[in-house]
Design a protein around this motif. Structure first.
Motif, PDB file in Angstrom:
ATOM      1  N   UNK A   1     -13.043  -8.461  12.495  1.00  0.00           N
ATOM      2  CA  UNK A   1     -13.237  -7.039  12.185  1.00  0.00           C
ATOM      3  C   UNK A   1     -12.108  -6.529  11.289  1.00  0.00           C
ATOM      4  N   UNK A   2     -12.457  -5.587  10.438  1.00  0.00           N
ATOM      5  CA  UNK A   2     -11.493  -4.999   9.508  1.00  0.00           C
ATOM      6  C   UNK A   2     -11.569  -3.480   9.638  1.00  0.00           C
ATOM      7  N   UNK A   3     -10.442  -2.830   9.794  1.00  0.00           N
ATOM      8  CA  UNK A   3     -10.379  -1.373   9.780  1.00  0.00           C
ATOM      9  C   UNK A   3     -10.166  -0.918   8.341  1.00  0.00           C
ATOM     10  N   UNK A   4     -11.077  -0.083   7.849  1.00  0.00           N
ATOM     11  CA  UNK A   4     -11.036   0.405   6.472  1.00  0.00           C
ATOM     12  C   UNK A   4     -10.593   1.865   6.473  1.00  0.00           C
ATOM     13  N   UNK A  12      -9.077  12.208   5.631  1.00  0.00           N
ATOM     14  CA  UNK A  12      -9.021  10.769   5.854  1.00  0.00           C
ATOM     15  C   UNK A  12     -10.329  10.335   6.500  1.00  0.00           C
ATOM     16  N   UNK A  13     -10.972   9.325   5.924  1.00  0.00           N
ATOM     17  CA  UNK A  13     -12.165   8.722   6.520  1.00  0.00           C
ATOM     18  C   UNK A  13     -11.844   7.271   6.860  1.00  0.00           C
ATOM     19  N   UNK A  14     -12.427   6.773   7.933  1.00  0.00           N
ATOM     20  CA  UNK A  14     -12.127   5.408   8.353  1.00  0.00           C
ATOM     21  C   UNK A  14     -13.333   4.811   9.058  1.00  0.00           C
ATOM     22  N   UNK A  15     -13.406   3.481   9.012  1.00  0.00           N
ATOM     23  CA  UNK A  15     -14.524   2.780   9.635  1.00  0.00           C
ATOM     24  C   UNK A  15     -14.076   1.392  10.048  1.00  0.00           C
ATOM     25  N   UNK A  16     -14.657   0.902  11.124  1.00  0.00           N
ATOM     26  CA  UNK A  16     -14.384  -0.445  11.601  1.00  0.00           C
ATOM     27  C   UNK A  16     -15.546  -1.337  11.173  1.00  0.00           C
ATOM     28  N   UNK A  17     -15.235  -2.306  10.321  1.00  0.00           N
ATOM     29  CA  UNK A  17     -16.238  -3.192   9.752  1.00  0.00           C
ATOM     30  C   UNK A  17     -16.346  -4.466  10.569  1.00  0.00           C
ATOM     31  N   UNK A  18     -17.557  -4.759  11.029  1.00  0.00           N
ATOM     32  CA  UNK A  18     -17.830  -6.004  11.755  1.00  0.00           C
ATOM     33  C   UNK A  18     -18.999  -6.684  11.048  1.00  0.00           C
ATOM     34  N   UNK A  48      -8.806  -4.664  15.222  1.00  0.00           N
ATOM     35  CA  UNK A  48      -9.209  -5.385  14.012  1.00  0.00           C
ATOM     36  C   UNK A  48      -8.257  -6.531  13.724  1.00  0.00           C
ATOM     37  N   UNK A  49      -8.716  -7.462  12.871  1.00  0.00           N
ATOM     38  CA  UNK A  49      -7.836  -8.518  12.400  1.00  0.00           C
ATOM     39  C   UNK A  49      -6.955  -8.043  11.264  1.00  0.00           C
ATOM     40  N   UNK A  50      -7.506  -7.124  10.464  1.00  0.00           N
ATOM     41  CA  UNK A  50      -6.783  -6.599   9.305  1.00  0.00           C
ATOM     42  C   UNK A  50      -7.058  -5.115   9.165  1.00  0.00           C
ATOM     43  N   UNK A  51      -6.177  -4.435   8.442  1.00  0.00           N
ATOM     44  CA  UNK A  51      -6.379  -3.036   8.070  1.00  0.00           C
ATOM     45  C   UNK A  51      -6.207  -2.948   6.561  1.00  0.00           C
ATOM     46  N   UNK A  52      -7.217  -2.425   5.891  1.00  0.00           N
ATOM     47  CA  UNK A  52      -7.198  -2.321   4.435  1.00  0.00           C
ATOM     48  C   UNK A  52      -7.473  -0.872   4.064  1.00  0.00           C
ATOM     49  N   UNK A  53      -6.610  -0.303   3.216  1.00  0.00           N
ATOM     50  CA  UNK A  53      -6.746   1.105   2.887  1.00  0.00           C
ATOM     51  C   UNK A  53      -6.709   1.393   1.402  1.00  0.00           C
ATOM     52  N   UNK A  54      -7.348   2.495   1.019  1.00  0.00           N
ATOM     53  CA  UNK A  54      -7.306   3.024  -0.341  1.00  0.00           C
ATOM     54  C   UNK A  54      -6.814   4.454  -0.250  1.00  0.00           C
ATOM     55  N   UNK A  55      -5.872   4.814  -1.119  1.00  0.00           N
ATOM     56  CA  UNK A  55      -5.225   6.118  -0.997  1.00  0.00           C
ATOM     57  C   UNK A  55      -5.062   6.794  -2.344  1.00  0.00           C
ATOM     58  N   UNK A  56      -5.378   8.101  -2.376  1.00  0.00           N
ATOM     59  CA  UNK A  56      -5.060   8.922  -3.543  1.00  0.00           C
ATOM     60  C   UNK A  56      -4.097  10.038  -3.155  1.00  0.00           C
ATOM     61  N   UNK A  57      -3.423   9.887  -2.000  1.00  0.00           N
ATOM     62  CA  UNK A  57      -2.516  10.910  -1.508  1.00  0.00           C
ATOM     63  C   UNK A  57      -1.069  10.435  -1.616  1.00  0.00           C
ATOM     64  N   UNK A  58      -0.151  11.262  -1.134  1.00  0.00           N
ATOM     65  CA  UNK A  58       1.272  10.978  -1.256  1.00  0.00           C
ATOM     66  C   UNK A  58       1.725   9.957  -0.217  1.00  0.00           C
ATOM     67  N   UNK A  59       2.941   9.452  -0.443  1.00  0.00           N
ATOM     68  CA  UNK A  59       3.485   8.408   0.424  1.00  0.00           C
ATOM     69  C   UNK A  59       3.669   8.884   1.860  1.00  0.00           C
ATOM     70  N   UNK A  60       3.957  10.175   2.047  1.00  0.00           N
ATOM     71  CA  UNK A  60       4.182  10.693   3.395  1.00  0.00           C
ATOM     72  C   UNK A  60       2.917  10.575   4.243  1.00  0.00           C
ATOM     73  N   UNK A  77      -1.196  -1.603   7.390  1.00  0.00           N
ATOM     74  CA  UNK A  77      -2.279  -1.584   6.404  1.00  0.00           C
ATOM     75  C   UNK A  77      -1.876  -2.290   5.112  1.00  0.00           C
ATOM     76  N   UNK A  78      -2.840  -2.925   4.492  1.00  0.00           N
ATOM     77  CA  UNK A  78      -2.703  -3.407   3.121  1.00  0.00           C
ATOM     78  C   UNK A  78      -3.327  -2.353   2.221  1.00  0.00           C
ATOM     79  N   UNK A  79      -2.545  -1.809   1.295  1.00  0.00           N
ATOM     80  CA  UNK A  79      -3.045  -0.749   0.425  1.00  0.00           C
ATOM     81  C   UNK A  79      -3.577  -1.345  -0.877  1.00  0.00           C
ATOM     82  N   UNK A  80      -4.809  -1.017  -1.201  1.00  0.00           N
ATOM     83  CA  UNK A  80      -5.417  -1.474  -2.441  1.00  0.00           C
ATOM     84  C   UNK A  80      -4.963  -0.565  -3.575  1.00  0.00           C
TER      85      UNK A  80
END
Length: 252
Positions: A1-4, A12-18, A48-60, A77-80
């Protein structure tokens, strides 16, 4: 499973992918205590096994989400970040990283789902428009204020435009509230129509128009052409990216 994770300007939107399915999902506005709310919610989710994120917001805000993920799952998280090319999609920008990662991932989703050639419109804080050809080439796009931001801009720059109630979109408004709402929403609709007309010759003449973003369902009926509503395009594109870039032993 991957947390997106999709860290957008408004929420913030998020989903657990299986496998190919989202088995859990949620969203929070940024005015919430994100770190606390997320860690409390995620403590009840499968790990999840991994967390993968996409961000258009600030570092904080990225850090607040990462802290919550660490508390709940003991994972970072791994940020794309927007690439020049990935998942069959090539980026038109000379400086690829300057294209919003949300726009790139929406094109990844469109290409993977077989919707190209198409025009992608995202209606939120900003109105973004992108042209994607049948071979996955991003041909470029436009950026403008979204309809609600347009209205806020007018209110912030004028002394006497002060509607007492939210306006309704009308063909011919006879009051300030309706006039402001009508003008801003119809301006966005007209911009989408114009972009499709300009992009069409390079997209085979009749590209599909897809609409995403928080206000897509409001804008769709104002357009004089067929529209495909695509909710969660960023999360779906992120799922494609995460599967494509999975470590060898990780099968999600």
């Amino acid at each position: 499973m991957i947390l997106l994770l999709d860290l957008g300007n408004t929420r913030l939107k998020f989903a657990l992918l299986d496998g190919d399915d989202f088995i859990r999902r949620g969203a929070f506005a940024w005015d919430a205590d994100i770190a606390h709310e997320l860690s409390a919610l995620w403590n009840g989710w499968p790990s999840p096994r991994r967390i993968v994120g996409a961000s258009v917001v600030d570092a904080a805000r990225e850090t607040a989400v990462a802290v919550a993920a660490g508390k709940a799952f003991d994972l970072e998280p791994t940020w794309v970040r927007t690439p020049a090319q990935a998942c069959g999609v090539s980026n038109a920008y000379a400086e690829p990283q300057r294209l919003g990662v949300d726009r790139f991932l929406a094109m990844v989703d469109a290409f993977a789902a077989g919707r190209a050639p198409c025009v992608l419109a995202s209606v939120g804080t900003a109105l973004t428009l992108d042209a994607l050809d049948a071979d996955g080439r991003h041909l470029g796009g436009w950026i403008a204020p979204g309809p609600l931001l347009m209205q806020q801009s007018v209110l912030g720059a004028t002394a006497q435009v002060r509607p007492e109630h939210p306006g309704t979109v009308r063909d011919l408004a006879d009051n300030t509230a309706d006039g402001l709402a009508s003008g801003c929403w119809q301006a966005c609709a007209a911009l989408v129509e114009r972009f499709v007309d300009r992009a069409a010759p390079q997209l085979g003449g009749a590209p599909r128009l897809t609409l995403g973003g928080g206000d897509a369902d409001v804008l769709a009926p104002m357009l004089d052409r067929d529209v495909t509503l695509v909710p969660d395009a960023v999360l779906r594109g992120l799922a494609v990216w995460a599967r494509t870039h999975a470590p060898a032993p990780d099968i999600a």
